[in-house]
Design a protein around this motif. Structure first.
Motif, PDB file in Angstrom:
ATOM      1  N   ALA A   1      -2.638   5.173  20.503  1.00  0.00           N
ATOM      2  CA  ALA A   1      -1.614   3.777  20.522  1.00  0.00           C
ATOM      3  C   ALA A   1      -2.317   2.277  20.877  1.00  0.00           C
ATOM      4  N   GLU A   2      -3.538   2.519  21.501  1.00  0.00           N
ATOM      5  CA  GLU A   2      -4.276   1.293  21.527  1.00  0.00           C
ATOM      6  C   GLU A   2      -4.680   0.658  20.265  1.00  0.00           C
ATOM      7  N   TRP A   3      -5.170   1.655  19.121  1.00  0.00           N
ATOM      8  CA  TRP A   3      -5.758   1.430  17.714  1.00  0.00           C
ATOM      9  C   TRP A   3      -4.416   1.086  17.031  1.00  0.00           C
ATOM     10  N   LEU A   4      -3.235   1.891  17.237  1.00  0.00           N
ATOM     11  CA  LEU A   4      -2.009   1.347  16.305  1.00  0.00           C
ATOM     12  C   LEU A   4      -1.591   0.038  16.674  1.00  0.00           C
ATOM     13  N   SER A   5      -1.676  -0.291  17.953  1.00  0.00           N
ATOM     14  CA  SER A   5      -1.258  -1.622  18.532  1.00  0.00           C
ATOM     15  C   SER A   5      -2.228  -2.714  17.834  1.00  0.00           C
ATOM     16  N   ARG A   6      -3.507  -2.579  18.231  1.00  0.00           N
ATOM     17  CA  ARG A   6      -4.545  -3.441  17.423  1.00  0.00           C
ATOM     18  C   ARG A   6      -4.255  -3.671  16.075  1.00  0.00           C
ATOM     19  N   VAL A   7      -4.240  -2.704  15.220  1.00  0.00           N
ATOM     20  CA  VAL A   7      -3.767  -2.765  13.851  1.00  0.00           C
ATOM     21  C   VAL A   7      -2.745  -3.649  13.365  1.00  0.00           C
ATOM     22  N   LYS A   8      -1.251  -3.097  14.139  1.00  0.00           N
ATOM     23  CA  LYS A   8      -0.161  -3.871  14.022  1.00  0.00           C
ATOM     24  C   LYS A   8      -0.195  -5.319  14.165  1.00  0.00           C
ATOM     25  N   ALA A   9      -1.065  -5.629  15.351  1.00  0.00           N
ATOM     26  CA  ALA A   9      -1.291  -7.292  15.718  1.00  0.00           C
ATOM     27  C   ALA A   9      -1.907  -7.904  14.821  1.00  0.00           C
ATOM     28  N   ALA A  10      -2.743  -7.307  13.930  1.00  0.00           N
ATOM     29  CA  ALA A  10      -3.593  -7.907  13.000  1.00  0.00           C
ATOM     30  C   ALA A  10      -3.002  -8.648  11.770  1.00  0.00           C
ATOM     31  N   PRO A  11      -3.208  -9.735  11.038  1.00  0.00           N
ATOM     32  CA  PRO A  11      -2.676 -10.394   9.999  1.00  0.00           C
ATOM     33  C   PRO A  11      -2.281  -9.376   8.815  1.00  0.00           C
ATOM     34  N   VAL A  12      -1.141  -9.472   8.152  1.00  0.00           N
ATOM     35  CA  VAL A  12      -0.745  -8.423   7.362  1.00  0.00           C
ATOM     36  C   VAL A  12      -1.710  -8.688   6.126  1.00  0.00           C
ATOM     37  N   ALA A  13      -2.117  -7.444   5.703  1.00  0.00           N
ATOM     38  CA  ALA A  13      -3.074  -7.596   4.509  1.00  0.00           C
ATOM     39  C   ALA A  13      -3.234  -5.992   3.850  1.00  0.00           C
ATOM     40  N   PRO A  14      -3.534  -5.876   2.778  1.00  0.00           N
ATOM     41  CA  PRO A  14      -3.789  -4.551   2.312  1.00  0.00           C
ATOM     42  C   PRO A  14      -4.340  -3.446   3.322  1.00  0.00           C
TER      43      PRO A  14
ATOM     44  N   GLN B   1      -4.111   1.023   7.156  1.00  0.00           N
ATOM     45  CA  GLN B   1      -4.459   1.445   8.249  1.00  0.00           C
ATOM     46  C   GLN B   1      -3.417   1.757   9.191  1.00  0.00           C
ATOM     47  N   ALA B   2      -2.141   0.930   9.258  1.00  0.00           N
ATOM     48  CA  ALA B   2      -1.127   0.939  10.071  1.00  0.00           C
ATOM     49  C   ALA B   2      -0.384   2.372   9.549  1.00  0.00           C
ATOM     50  N   ILE B   3      -0.101   2.588   8.368  1.00  0.00           N
ATOM     51  CA  ILE B   3       0.551   3.745   7.835  1.00  0.00           C
ATOM     52  C   ILE B   3      -0.331   4.904   8.220  1.00  0.00           C
ATOM     53  N   MET B   4      -1.474   5.031   8.124  1.00  0.00           N
ATOM     54  CA  MET B   4      -2.379   6.254   8.610  1.00  0.00           C
ATOM     55  C   MET B   4      -2.188   6.442   9.961  1.00  0.00           C
ATOM     56  N   LEU B   5      -2.117   5.370  10.753  1.00  0.00           N
ATOM     57  CA  LEU B   5      -2.258   5.714  12.226  1.00  0.00           C
ATOM     58  C   LEU B   5      -0.812   5.981  12.650  1.00  0.00           C
TER      59      LEU B   5
ATOM     60  N   MET C   1       0.697  -1.198   0.084  1.00  0.00           N
ATOM     61  CA  MET C   1      -0.073   0.154   0.058  1.00  0.00           C
ATOM     62  C   MET C   1       0.864   1.214  -0.062  1.00  0.00           C
ATOM     63  N   ARG C   2       1.896   0.977   0.489  1.00  0.00           N
ATOM     64  CA  ARG C   2       2.932   2.332   0.527  1.00  0.00           C
ATOM     65  C   ARG C   2       3.245   2.682  -0.898  1.00  0.00           C
ATOM     66  N   GLU C   3       3.356   2.098  -1.790  1.00  0.00           N
ATOM     67  CA  GLU C   3       3.830   2.080  -3.254  1.00  0.00           C
ATOM     68  C   GLU C   3       2.653   2.747  -3.774  1.00  0.00           C
TER      69      GLU C   3
ATOM     70  N   LEU D   1     -15.188  12.669  -1.849  1.00  0.00           N
ATOM     71  CA  LEU D   1     -14.864  11.488  -1.033  1.00  0.00           C
ATOM     72  C   LEU D   1     -14.681  11.785   0.672  1.00  0.00           C
ATOM     73  N   LEU D   2     -15.468  11.120   1.313  1.00  0.00           N
ATOM     74  CA  LEU D   2     -15.006  11.527   2.922  1.00  0.00           C
ATOM     75  C   LEU D   2     -14.336  10.045   3.597  1.00  0.00           C
ATOM     76  N   PRO D   3     -13.485   9.865   4.311  1.00  0.00           N
ATOM     77  CA  PRO D   3     -13.046   8.817   4.993  1.00  0.00           C
ATOM     78  C   PRO D   3     -13.875   8.590   6.484  1.00  0.00           C
ATOM     79  N   GLY D   4     -13.834   7.479   6.949  1.00  0.00           N
ATOM     80  CA  GLY D   4     -14.365   7.228   8.137  1.00  0.00           C
ATOM     81  C   GLY D   4     -13.366   7.631   9.300  1.00  0.00           C
ATOM     82  N   SER D   5     -13.495   7.145  10.706  1.00  0.00           N
ATOM     83  CA  SER D   5     -12.581   7.461  11.741  1.00  0.00           C
ATOM     84  C   SER D   5     -11.058   7.282  11.627  1.00  0.00           C
ATOM     85  N   VAL D   6     -10.809   6.167  10.588  1.00  0.00           N
ATOM     86  CA  VAL D   6      -9.143   5.884  10.614  1.00  0.00           C
ATOM     87  C   VAL D   6      -8.947   6.522   9.324  1.00  0.00           C
ATOM     88  N   GLY D   7      -7.712   7.265   9.288  1.00  0.00           N
ATOM     89  CA  GLY D   7      -7.176   7.755   7.915  1.00  0.00           C
ATOM     90  C   GLY D   7      -7.523   9.042   7.602  1.00  0.00           C
TER      91      GLY D   7
END
Length: 259
Positions: free
Chosen positions: A151-164, A169-173, A1-3, A38-44
């Protein structure tokens, strides 16, 4: 996703406007024809629509907006109206996701002259819809600091399986969304109240949801549909809470559908 994000931001430059002391930012693909906001939600930020912008941005004028750390739907609606006025956009379509699907209803309430259609994506009616989810418990959200919530949300996202989606979400947070911005959006969710009836016909509204949305349960999807019984109701079989990321083909087909 970074690319993909790097490709997006090489193609389109961020622009900004300060409204009542708050910075609004957006990417504008500047294609000919009517604009879709276009309007995003809570994250990003607005680049959560990276796939949509790269896929359709040369065919459709898409304006992907990052809104500031505000939780009041009227302030958000009026800020968006200021951005639309600044860009000189005629009445048009606004497409939302999650929290923005809530406050976009107030945009239709307060600025109906700006609207030809609203797409309420993966949304809800008010805070009671999500109160059973511990992540959206009002006491929890109001009692935690912005830094700890982030911090809690970033930790939650980083702990999830790697997927697009997880990568995006990890980059955004980690790099793009401040703790204050994230908490303001969560406060907007937990404090949300039913929007009064809109001065718009239901036929200008599309209620979009996904059968496999893990955050918006079936009864909440149905409640939003019943809020606008005459609207166009579109349920995608897949897409989770982020169909623009997880089901881009069907999501983009909705945006390009002339009906």
């Amino acid at each position: 996703m970074r690319e993909l994000l790097a490709q997006l931001e090489a193609r389109y430059a961020w622009q900004s406007l300060v409204v009542d002391g708050h910075e609004w930012r957006w990417l504008d693909t500047q294609a000919p024809g009517p604009a879709t906001v276009l309007l995003p939600g809570s994250v990003g930020d607005g680049a959560m629509f990276v796939r949509t912008l790269l896929s359709l941005g040369e065919r459709l004028r898409l304006v992907a907006v990052t809104y500031p750390a505000l939780h009041d739907p009227a302030q958000l609606a009026d800020g968006l109206a200021a951005v639309v006025k600044h860009l000189g956009l005629p009445p048009g379509r606004v497409v939302s996701s999650s929290f923005s699907a809530y406050w976009l209803q107030f945009y239709g309430l307060r600025h109906p002259q700006n609207v030809t259609s609203l797409v309420l994506g993966n949304g809800f009616v008010d805070g009671t819809d999500l109160a059973a989810n511990p992540m959206f418990d009002r006491q929890f959200v109001e009692g935690i600091s912005a830094q700890d919530l982030h911090a809690e949300w970033l930790s939650r996202v980083k702990a999830a399986p790697v997927a697009p989606l997880q990568q995006l979400q990890a980059i955004m947070l980690a790099e793009r969304q401040s703790p204050e911005n994230l908490r303001a959006r969560f406060l907007g969710v937990v404090r949300s109240q039913v929007c009064p009836a809109l001065p718009l016909p239901d036929t200008t509204i599309t209620v979009l949801d996904c059968d496999d949305d893990p955050l918006i349960p079936p009864q909440v999807r149905e409640r939003l549909r019943q809020q606008y019984p005459g609207a166009r109701h579109v349920s995608l079989p897949t897409g989770g809470h982020y169909p623009h990321v997880l089901n881009p083909q069907m999501y983009e087909a909705l945006l390009t559908d002339p009906t």
